[in-house]
Write an enzyme that holds these catalytic residues in place. Structure first.
Site, PDB file in Angstrom:
ATOM      1  N   GLY A   1       0.964  -1.394  -0.048  1.00 11.50           N
ATOM      2  CA  GLY A   1       0.160   0.199   0.230  1.00 11.50           C
ATOM      3  C   GLY A   1       0.987   1.520  -0.184  1.00 11.50           C
ATOM      4  O   GLY A   1       1.968   1.473  -0.798  1.00 11.50           O
TER       5      GLY A   1
ATOM      6  N   ALA B   1       2.318   3.252   2.663  1.00 20.90           N
ATOM      7  CA  ALA B   1       3.685   3.293   3.033  1.00 20.90           C
ATOM      8  C   ALA B   1       4.883   2.234   3.346  1.00 20.90           C
ATOM      9  O   ALA B   1       6.058   2.304   2.517  1.00 20.90           O
ATOM     10  CB  ALA B   1       2.827   2.716   4.341  1.00 20.90           C
TER      11      ALA B   1
ATOM     12  N   THR C   1      -5.249   0.693   0.922  1.00 21.53           N
ATOM     13  CA  THR C   1      -4.744   1.701  -0.055  1.00 21.53           C
ATOM     14  C   THR C   1      -6.254   2.211  -0.344  1.00 21.53           C
ATOM     15  O   THR C   1      -6.467   3.117  -0.800  1.00 21.53           O
ATOM     16  CB  THR C   1      -3.326   2.191  -0.613  1.00 21.53           C
ATOM     17  OG1 THR C   1      -2.331   2.479   0.741  1.00 21.53           O
ATOM     18  CG2 THR C   1      -3.493   3.845  -1.435  1.00 21.53           C
ATOM     19  N   ARG C   2      -5.945   0.820  -1.383  1.00 22.41           N
ATOM     20  CA  ARG C   2      -7.212   1.428  -2.297  1.00 22.41           C
ATOM     21  C   ARG C   2      -8.703   1.504  -2.171  1.00 22.41           C
ATOM     22  O   ARG C   2      -9.011   2.015  -2.690  1.00 22.41           O
ATOM     23  CB  ARG C   2      -6.651  -0.376  -3.208  1.00 22.41           C
ATOM     24  CG  ARG C   2      -7.590  -0.733  -4.667  1.00 22.41           C
ATOM     25  CD  ARG C   2      -7.999  -1.538  -5.494  1.00 22.41           C
ATOM     26  NE  ARG C   2      -7.903  -2.244  -6.880  1.00 22.41           N
ATOM     27  CZ  ARG C   2      -7.302  -3.037  -6.591  1.00 22.41           C
ATOM     28  NH1 ARG C   2      -7.241  -4.587  -6.604  1.00 22.41           N
ATOM     29  NH2 ARG C   2      -8.064  -3.524  -7.968  1.00 22.41           N
TER      30      ARG C   2
ATOM     31  N   GLY D   1     -11.587  10.031   0.460  1.00 26.87           N
ATOM     32  CA  GLY D   1     -11.962  11.039   1.009  1.00 26.87           C
ATOM     33  C   GLY D   1     -10.608  12.197  -0.021  1.00 26.87           C
ATOM     34  O   GLY D   1     -10.927  12.799  -0.254  1.00 26.87           O
ATOM     35  N   GLY D   2      -9.826  11.182   0.693  1.00 30.40           N
ATOM     36  CA  GLY D   2      -8.328  12.153   0.075  1.00 30.40           C
ATOM     37  C   GLY D   2      -6.573  12.073   0.924  1.00 30.40           C
ATOM     38  O   GLY D   2      -7.305  11.527   1.053  1.00 30.40           O
TER      39      GLY D   2
ATOM     40  N   GLU E   1     -12.434  18.601   5.903  1.00 35.18           N
ATOM     41  CA  GLU E   1     -13.226  16.718   6.375  1.00 35.18           C
ATOM     42  C   GLU E   1     -13.451  16.934   8.035  1.00 35.18           C
ATOM     43  O   GLU E   1     -12.962  18.333   8.382  1.00 35.18           O
ATOM     44  CB  GLU E   1     -13.003  15.971   6.061  1.00 35.18           C
ATOM     45  CG  GLU E   1     -12.931  15.176   5.413  1.00 35.18           C
ATOM     46  CD  GLU E   1     -12.183  14.088   4.794  1.00 35.18           C
ATOM     47  OE1 GLU E   1     -11.705  13.369   5.367  1.00 35.18           O
ATOM     48  OE2 GLU E   1     -11.664  13.572   3.231  1.00 35.18           O
TER      49      GLU E   1
ATOM     50  N   HIS F   1     -15.748   3.929  12.013  1.00 37.41           N
ATOM     51  CA  HIS F   1     -15.798   5.438  10.732  1.00 37.41           C
ATOM     52  C   HIS F   1     -17.589   5.415  11.274  1.00 37.41           C
ATOM     53  O   HIS F   1     -18.055   4.237  11.253  1.00 37.41           O
ATOM     54  CB  HIS F   1     -15.780   4.435   9.734  1.00 37.41           C
ATOM     55  CG  HIS F   1     -15.493   5.787   9.024  1.00 37.41           C
ATOM     56  ND1 HIS F   1     -17.102   6.587   8.523  1.00 37.41           N
ATOM     57  CD2 HIS F   1     -14.365   7.058   8.372  1.00 37.41           C
ATOM     58  CE1 HIS F   1     -16.575   7.167   7.686  1.00 37.41           C
ATOM     59  NE2 HIS F   1     -15.315   7.392   7.790  1.00 37.41           N
TER      60      HIS F   1
ATOM     61  N   ARG G   1     -14.791  12.113  14.741  1.00 32.08           N
ATOM     62  CA  ARG G   1     -15.044  10.496  13.904  1.00 32.08           C
ATOM     63  C   ARG G   1     -15.951   9.585  15.505  1.00 32.08           C
ATOM     64  O   ARG G   1     -16.174   9.681  15.537  1.00 32.08           O
ATOM     65  CB  ARG G   1     -14.103   9.300  13.753  1.00 32.08           C
ATOM     66  CG  ARG G   1     -13.808  10.048  12.467  1.00 32.08           C
ATOM     67  CD  ARG G   1     -13.140   9.673  11.160  1.00 32.08           C
ATOM     68  NE  ARG G   1     -13.045   9.619  10.437  1.00 32.08           N
ATOM     69  CZ  ARG G   1     -12.234   9.034   8.767  1.00 32.08           C
ATOM     70  NH1 ARG G   1     -11.140   8.269   9.741  1.00 32.08           N
ATOM     71  NH2 ARG G   1     -12.696   9.678   7.913  1.00 32.08           N
TER      72      ARG G   1
ATOM     73  N   HIS H   1     -12.751   0.967  11.424  1.00 38.33           N
ATOM     74  CA  HIS H   1     -12.461   1.198  11.108  1.00 38.33           C
ATOM     75  C   HIS H   1     -10.765   1.485  10.541  1.00 38.33           C
ATOM     76  O   HIS H   1      -9.614   0.784   9.959  1.00 38.33           O
ATOM     77  CB  HIS H   1     -12.905   2.456  10.143  1.00 38.33           C
ATOM     78  CG  HIS H   1     -12.449   3.299   9.072  1.00 38.33           C
ATOM     79  ND1 HIS H   1     -12.640   3.308   7.886  1.00 38.33           N
ATOM     80  CD2 HIS H   1     -11.617   4.552   9.047  1.00 38.33           C
ATOM     81  CE1 HIS H   1     -12.073   4.107   7.342  1.00 38.33           C
ATOM     82  NE2 HIS H   1     -11.150   5.050   7.746  1.00 38.33           N
TER      83      HIS H   1
ATOM     84  N   GLU I   1      -0.499   2.233   8.805  1.00 40.36           N
ATOM     85  CA  GLU I   1      -1.098   1.475   9.625  1.00 40.36           C
ATOM     86  C   GLU I   1      -0.850   1.016  11.121  1.00 40.36           C
ATOM     87  O   GLU I   1      -1.568   0.628  12.286  1.00 40.36           O
ATOM     88  CB  GLU I   1      -2.784   1.433   9.188  1.00 40.36           C
ATOM     89  CG  GLU I   1      -3.597   1.069  10.291  1.00 40.36           C
ATOM     90  CD  GLU I   1      -4.996   0.102   9.700  1.00 40.36           C
ATOM     91  OE1 GLU I   1      -6.161   0.434  10.312  1.00 40.36           O
ATOM     92  OE2 GLU I   1      -5.312   0.133   8.356  1.00 40.36           O
TER      93      GLU I   1
ATOM     94  N   ARG J   1      -8.003   9.290  15.304  1.00 31.63           N
ATOM     95  CA  ARG J   1      -6.988   9.983  13.970  1.00 31.63           C
ATOM     96  C   ARG J   1      -8.233  10.875  13.637  1.00 31.63           C
ATOM     97  O   ARG J   1      -9.080  10.660  13.285  1.00 31.63           O
ATOM     98  CB  ARG J   1      -6.933   8.511  13.254  1.00 31.63           C
ATOM     99  CG  ARG J   1      -6.323   9.055  11.561  1.00 31.63           C
ATOM    100  CD  ARG J   1      -6.180   7.542  10.775  1.00 31.63           C
ATOM    101  NE  ARG J   1      -7.488   7.180  10.444  1.00 31.63           N
ATOM    102  CZ  ARG J   1      -8.188   7.754   9.695  1.00 31.63           C
ATOM    103  NH1 ARG J   1      -7.390   8.826   8.314  1.00 31.63           N
ATOM    104  NH2 ARG J   1      -8.715   6.813   9.024  1.00 31.63           N
TER     105      ARG J   1
ATOM    106  N   SER K   1      -4.578   9.505   7.394  1.00 33.72           N
ATOM    107  CA  SER K   1      -4.253   7.849   7.188  1.00 33.72           C
ATOM    108  C   SER K   1      -3.043   8.165   5.447  1.00 33.72           C
ATOM    109  O   SER K   1      -1.762   7.091   6.175  1.00 33.72           O
ATOM    110  CB  SER K   1      -5.216   6.900   6.790  1.00 33.72           C
ATOM    111  OG  SER K   1      -5.867   6.990   5.842  1.00 33.72           O
TER     112      SER K   1
END
Length: 501
Positions: free
Chosen positions: A13, A15, A44-45, A49-50, A116, A230, A276, A337, A361, A372, A377
């Site tokens: 991913g 990282a 990661t895929r 959100g961004g 966000e 989440h 959150r 999440h 993570e 978080r 992330s």
């Protein structure tokens, strides 16, 4: 025996990919292992959100303030993220890998910035609602193009090789056989543990494998009980297990959380964009009070054409469940999440075990504290993966051979055992916890260990036990760890704890 390399990265991913690229660009030979046949099939895929960048009204100091306000984490980690993160986003993702982030004429640096929860300003860049997919695609393309990197897909790490107190490689399962790869350093970048819960936004392979590897090798873990739920996963009656994420960006773009009566209910100055943990517990409280099976995110005030263009994947997924988010509220519930804790590292990714680094993570720099901040992330994986890759690439001897016991490939645990474990975690280590429930959960985990300890469940059971024990030991409520049996469920700021503290 696969042989030797300079650097071994477990996980592909953001990282792991960043670590591999950084190490290779420092001249190291890198072998990257992915447990799935498709190297792009990572957590990661699935990020929607961004990623945090910056904006005209932003500053590193403001980002640090937002990170610490959300989770009470380590100020040094937050300062590093805020100072080095956005420039690396610009240099690597935007300019080098050319990730197609959404553009806006007149926008900051020509980019569309969104908002966000718990962020003070608009600073999130994105590709519609499939940011992670585009980042992963560009990253994997770069990994494949780098001649110093060898990717081994469908290669599952079984055990870290430790010799004379140093991690020097990994035993892995590949094509039904155990193979051993040795190197001068190993980077764990295996993602989180959300799939140990009955309801999760995570892919099914996010079962805490990296934590289990670190535990068996003797590396220090911390705060694994800080599991973030989440608040807005799609509630589709008649389904179970994975919950499709309804990105926080939906609320950042004006979506409002309402109850079954159509009224807003989050009692916080930031309302639907509160941190959150606050929003998730508010949803649960509303469900308990009203008997409703869910809450709702209302976007119906937005034009349908805008919704289809800004959130095409979420819109399509809702339609599959018979929900038209352009005309009716989206039913949502909390789901497991993100793991805010993990393998304890310093700010270069070094763990307590020499020769072992961790990033993303699976790692805990202390950045997130107990909760978080949204969209950190991907940035965390990028910056700390890159730093770990640069650090592990430093010249050092590669072992020629290491004696030791070669592990066996464990038998697959039955689906029924996995279901039992996930139900235990959801019911006893979920959004709201108490001592009695945590002890029951531990007893059930021990029962599962007696029945299935020699199977593929052995690592996940060890991780589940660590989560439950950590939650039982911390009597106060902090961020996403909420104890209903403490005095008034009182919240306390997280005290940052570095390795060895």
């Amino acid at each position: 025996m696969l042989g030797t390399t300079d650097v071994i990265v477990i996980g592909g991913g953001i990282a792991g990919g960043s670590a591999a690229l950084a190490a290779a660009r420092r001249g190291a030979r890198v072998t990257l292992l992915t447990g799935t046949p498709d190297p792009e099939e990572t957590a990661t895929r699935y990020a929607q959100g961004g990623i945090i960048h910056t904006g005209p009204d932003d500053s590193p100091e403001l980002l640090v303030s937002d990170v610490l306000a959300a989770g009470g984490g380590d100020p040094a980690a937050a300062r590093l993220l805020a100072s080095e993160g956005p420039p690396l986003v610009r240099r690597l993702l935007i300019e080098d890998l050319q990730v197609p982030f959404d553009r806006e004429e007149g926008g900051f640096e020509g980019l569309h910035l969104t908002h966000e929860g718990a962020h003070s300003v608009h600073r999130i860049i994105h590709h519609r609602d499939t940011t992670g997919r585009e980042v992963q695609r560009a990253l994997t393309r770069a990994l494949r193009a780098e001649e110093r990197i060898t990717i081994l897909p469908a290669t599952a790490a079984l055990e870290l090789v430790v010799s004379h107190g140093r991690c020097v490689g990994v035993h892995a399962a590949r094509d039904g056989e155990v193979v051993t790869l040795l190197g001068r350093g190993v980077v764990l970048a295996t993602g989180g543990l959300g799939a140990l819960y009955e309801h999760t936004t995570n892919p099914s392979h996010a079962t805490g494998d990296g934590y289990a590897l670190a535990l068996r090798a003797g590396a220090t873990l911390r705060d694994l009980h800080y599991v973030q739920f989440h608040p807005t996963a799609l509630y589709a009656p008649g389904t179970a297990g994975d919950r499709s994420l309804v990105s926080e960006a939906v609320r950042g773009e004006g979506g409002v959380l309402v109850g079954s009566d159509g009224e807003e209910f989050v009692d916080h100055p930031l309302g639907s964009l509160a941190p959150r943990d606050v929003v998730a517990r508010a949803i649960r409280a509303t469900m308990d009070r009203t008997g409703s099976p869910c809450a709702y995110v209302d976007t119906s005030h937005r034009p349908e054409t805008w919704i289809r263009e800004r959130f095409p994947a979420i819109h399509a997924r809702c339609l599959q469940s018979g929900i038209d988010m352009a005309r009716e509220p989206i039913p949502v519930v909390p789901a497991a999440h993100y793991s805010c804790g993990g393998v304890a590292t310093d700010l270069s990714g070094r763990t307590s075990l020499k020769g072992l680094w961790a990033a993303g993570e699976v790692a805990s720099t202390g950045l997130h504290g107990s909760n978080r901040l949204a969209s950190t992330s991907l940035l965390e994986g990028l910056i700390f993966g890159w730093r770990a890759g640069e650090d592990v690439a430093r010249p050092s001897p590669v072992p020629d051979d290491v004696a030791g016991t070669i592990p066996c490939i464990p038998a697959d645990a039955p689906d029924e055992a996995w279901s039992r474990l996930r139900r235990v975690m959801w019911e006893h280590a979920g959004l709201v916890r108490d001592a009695g429930g945590l002890r029951i959960g531990l007893a059930k985990v021990e029962g599962l260990a007696e029945e299935h300890g020699g199977t593929s469940l052995v690592g996940p059971l060890a991780v589940a036990r660590t989560v439950l024990e950590g939650a039982l030991a911390e009597h106060e409520s902090r961020g996403c760890h909420h104890r209903s049996d403490t005095q008034a469920g009182e919240e306390n700021p997280t005290e940052a704890r570095m390795p060895g503290a």
